[in-house]
Design a protein around this motif. Structure first.
Motif, mmCIF file in Angstrom:
data_model
loop_
_atom_site.group_PDB
_atom_site.id
_atom_site.type_symbol
_atom_site.label_atom_id
_atom_site.label_comp_id
_atom_site.label_asym_id
_atom_site.label_seq_id
_atom_site.Cartn_x
_atom_site.Cartn_y
_atom_site.Cartn_z
ATOM 1 N N ALA A 1 -69.609 6.072 9.558
ATOM 2 C CA ALA A 1 -69.017 5.126 10.501
ATOM 3 C C ALA A 1 -67.739 4.509 9.934
ATOM 4 N N ALA A 2 -67.769 4.151 8.638
ATOM 5 C CA ALA A 2 -66.581 3.576 8.016
ATOM 6 C C ALA A 2 -65.422 4.576 8.010
ATOM 7 N N ALA A 3 -65.730 5.838 7.702
ATOM 8 C CA ALA A 3 -64.691 6.868 7.712
ATOM 9 C C ALA A 3 -64.135 7.064 9.116
ATOM 10 N N ALA A 4 -65.015 6.973 10.122
ATOM 11 C CA ALA A 4 -64.572 7.128 11.508
ATOM 12 C C ALA A 4 -63.639 5.989 11.919
ATOM 13 N N VAL B 1 -65.258 12.774 13.104
ATOM 14 C CA VAL B 1 -65.370 12.373 11.704
ATOM 15 C C VAL B 1 -66.799 11.967 11.361
ATOM 16 N N VAL B 2 -67.475 11.247 12.241
ATOM 17 C CA VAL B 2 -68.863 10.862 11.992
ATOM 18 C C VAL B 2 -69.724 12.102 11.764
ATOM 19 N N VAL B 3 -69.624 13.043 12.687
ATOM 20 C CA VAL B 3 -70.427 14.261 12.578
ATOM 21 C C VAL B 3 -70.038 15.038 11.325
ATOM 22 N N GLY B 4 -68.745 15.144 11.052
ATOM 23 C CA GLY B 4 -68.288 15.888 9.888
ATOM 24 C C GLY B 4 -68.778 15.293 8.584
ATOM 25 N N VAL B 5 -68.716 13.967 8.461
ATOM 26 C CA VAL B 5 -69.171 13.317 7.235
ATOM 27 C C VAL B 5 -70.666 13.498 7.049
ATOM 28 N N LEU B 6 -71.432 13.361 8.121
ATOM 29 C CA LEU B 6 -72.881 13.553 8.007
ATOM 30 C C LEU B 6 -73.208 14.985 7.586
#
Length: 500
Positions: free
Chosen positions: A14-17, A127-132
């Motif tokens: 979430a922070a990255a998003a 970004v959320v999906v990618g980071v996860l």
């Protein structure tokens, strides 16, 4: 993966998003980032009583609180997505999709929203999906220790990247650049304005009492804009239409060419509690609204002016208050300088005798002459009254409630107001005794507050002090206690002091 690690992965995602969305908003030169758009939507959807309660508690911090609340909510929902990712991945996808849709809807619901804002919202979801995905990759093929080390290294990289992207977004922020450029434009303006000296005898100079003139820096600010609109005076226009004989569009230069009148006017917010400080007094420079309305011609049956801000906020003002000869202005200056951006630059409305929610439109760009029966403005939709006349009020500034003071001669002092009517007198009562007349300062007109003082011989012990004002019509401030909804607080201001 442990629940703690799942929560951390969601928070990082979430922070990255958020960082990516803010950075992309800057690169795309958006007037508002998705975070601000969501925050504005939250403000718009907040019921009137709840909005009033928040303002009453946090005052001028309501806007940072709104942005912070949106960020915290996104982080918490990110944590939930992280937990679901390990055992109900479809729920994570669905949650992210819903958030992207809501953010996109918030962007498109703003006056200057568009496809680029939607792109920034979609990018945040990606970004959320990618980071996860990144934090959970290959975890089934690693030992517990290897998985933990990989997770920590990847998390650190993502955290650093988010900080860099977010910081770069702030550095590159187009809004920041535009604001700096607009401040330079504002500073370079040469307007037919002047600073006006405080009238002799207006400021009683009682120690601890606020100044009769409120500085621009200290002037209260209550509005719904999380980030003030940035409007270049060269681009500003005011469209006047509706129930008029002829439509008219004015530019900033048109207003300057008409000549500016300078008037001392006190304005206040309907959210001001009894004894509160959401009120200020200064000299405004602007063009009389009555002359403009006379020029366009008002058709029979019209009773309201629906004004709109550059950010979409709306306000309904009784036409009677704009055409009865009072000093209602389209203001360009405040205390001898161009309006500060936060106070409506380049042009705002100032109407003495009405609370701001029905009169004081900042960044005004549109006037529609109409009827109250045909619309509901922003705050009237949320439970506030339609007309909003200012109530006759007094406030005690010194001593402060709860103060301990020395026995003997002391000043009880404050201000009182009844704009467009004027104050005839202020009375003070000690310990429920007889009302005593206070001394009033001078005023340049009926549209400003007036300072008052009463010299009191204080005796040892605990004491209560109340005040009340009477306006020029002979109407005395009511003692009936009422909150600010729907059209302003009432009651006597009261304090307690200890005399030693």
């Amino acid at each position: 993966m442990t629940s703690r690690r799942s929560i951390l992965s969601g928070l990082l995602a979430a922070a990255a998003a958020i960082a990516a969305s803010e950075g992309l908003a800057a690169l795309l030169n958006l007037r508002e980032s998705p975070i601000l758009a969501v925050g504005q939507s939250v403000i718009k959807l907040t019921p009137g009583p709840l909005a009033e309660a928040i303002i009453g508690v946090v005052g001028h911090a309501d806007k940072p609180l709104a942005v912070t609340s949106v960020v915290v909510a996104i982080l918490l929902l990110g944590a939930l997505a992280g937990v679901w990712w390990t055992w109900r991945r479809s729920r994570s996808y669905a949650l992210v999709a819903v958030l992207v849709v809501l953010a996109s809807a918030a962007v498109l619901g703003r006056p200057h929203g568009g496809g680029r804002g939607v792109l920034a919202s979609v990018a945040a979801g990606v970004v959320v999906v990618g980071v996860l995905h990144l934090l959970h990759r290959d975890e089934a093929h690693l030992t517990v220790d290897e998985s933990r080390r990989t997770f920590l290294r990847t998390s650190a990289v993502i955290a650093v990247a988010a900080i860099i992207v977010g910081s770069a977004g702030e550095v590159l922020a187009s809004r920041h650049r535009r604001r700096q450029a607009l401040e330079r434009v504002r500073a370079a303006l040469t307007l037919p304005s002047r600073r006006v000296a405080v009238p002799a005898g207006a400021d009683l100079a009682v120690d601890g009492q606020g100044a009769w003139l409120t500085s621009n820096r200290d002037f209260y600010r209550i509005d719904t804009a999380l980030s003030p609109p940035l409007v270049d005076p060269q681009d500003w226009t005011l469209r006047i239409h509706g129930m008029v004989d002829k439509e008219l569009t004015l530019t900033y230069q048109d207003l300057i060419d008409r000549g500016l009148e300078h008037e001392w006017i006190t304005i206040c917010c309907v959210s001001n509690p009894v004894g509160g400080n959401l009120i200020g007094n200064t000299v405004w420079g602007g063009v009389p609204m009555k002359g403009i309305l006379d020029e366009v011609g008002i058709k029979p049956g019209a009773d309201a002016l629906l004004s709109k801000s550059d950010d979409g906020w709306t306000c309904g003002t009784p036409l009677a208050a704009l055409t009865d000869g009072r000093n209602a202005l389209l203001a360009l200056t405040m205390n001898g300088e161009p309006l500060p951006i936060a106070h409506g630059f380049p042009v705002r409305q100032v109407v003495p005798g009405l609370y701001g929610y029905v009169s004081a439109t900042k960044w005004v760009v549109d006037w529609e002459v109409t009827r109250f029966a045909d619309f509901e403005a922003y705050w009237t939709q949320r439970g506030w009254g339609e007309q909003g006349p200012v109530k006759t009020e007094a406030r005690i500034d010194v001593p402060g409630s709860g103060d301990t003071i020395d026995a003997g001669r002391t000043a009880v002092a404050g201000v009182a107001w009844a704009q467009h009517v004027g104050i005839d007198g202020v009375e003070v009562r000690i310990d429920d005794g007889e009302w005593q007349k206070a001394t009033l300062g001078t005023v340049p007109n009926v549209d400003t507050w007036v300072q008052w003082r009463l010299d009191w011989t204080a005796t040892p012990g605990d004491h209560s002090i109340e005040a009340r004002a009477t306006n020029a019509k002979g109407e005395t401030q009511t003692d009936e206690q009422a909150g600010v909804l729907p059209d302003g607080a009432t009651g006597y201001p009261g304090i307690t002091v200890k005399v030693t």
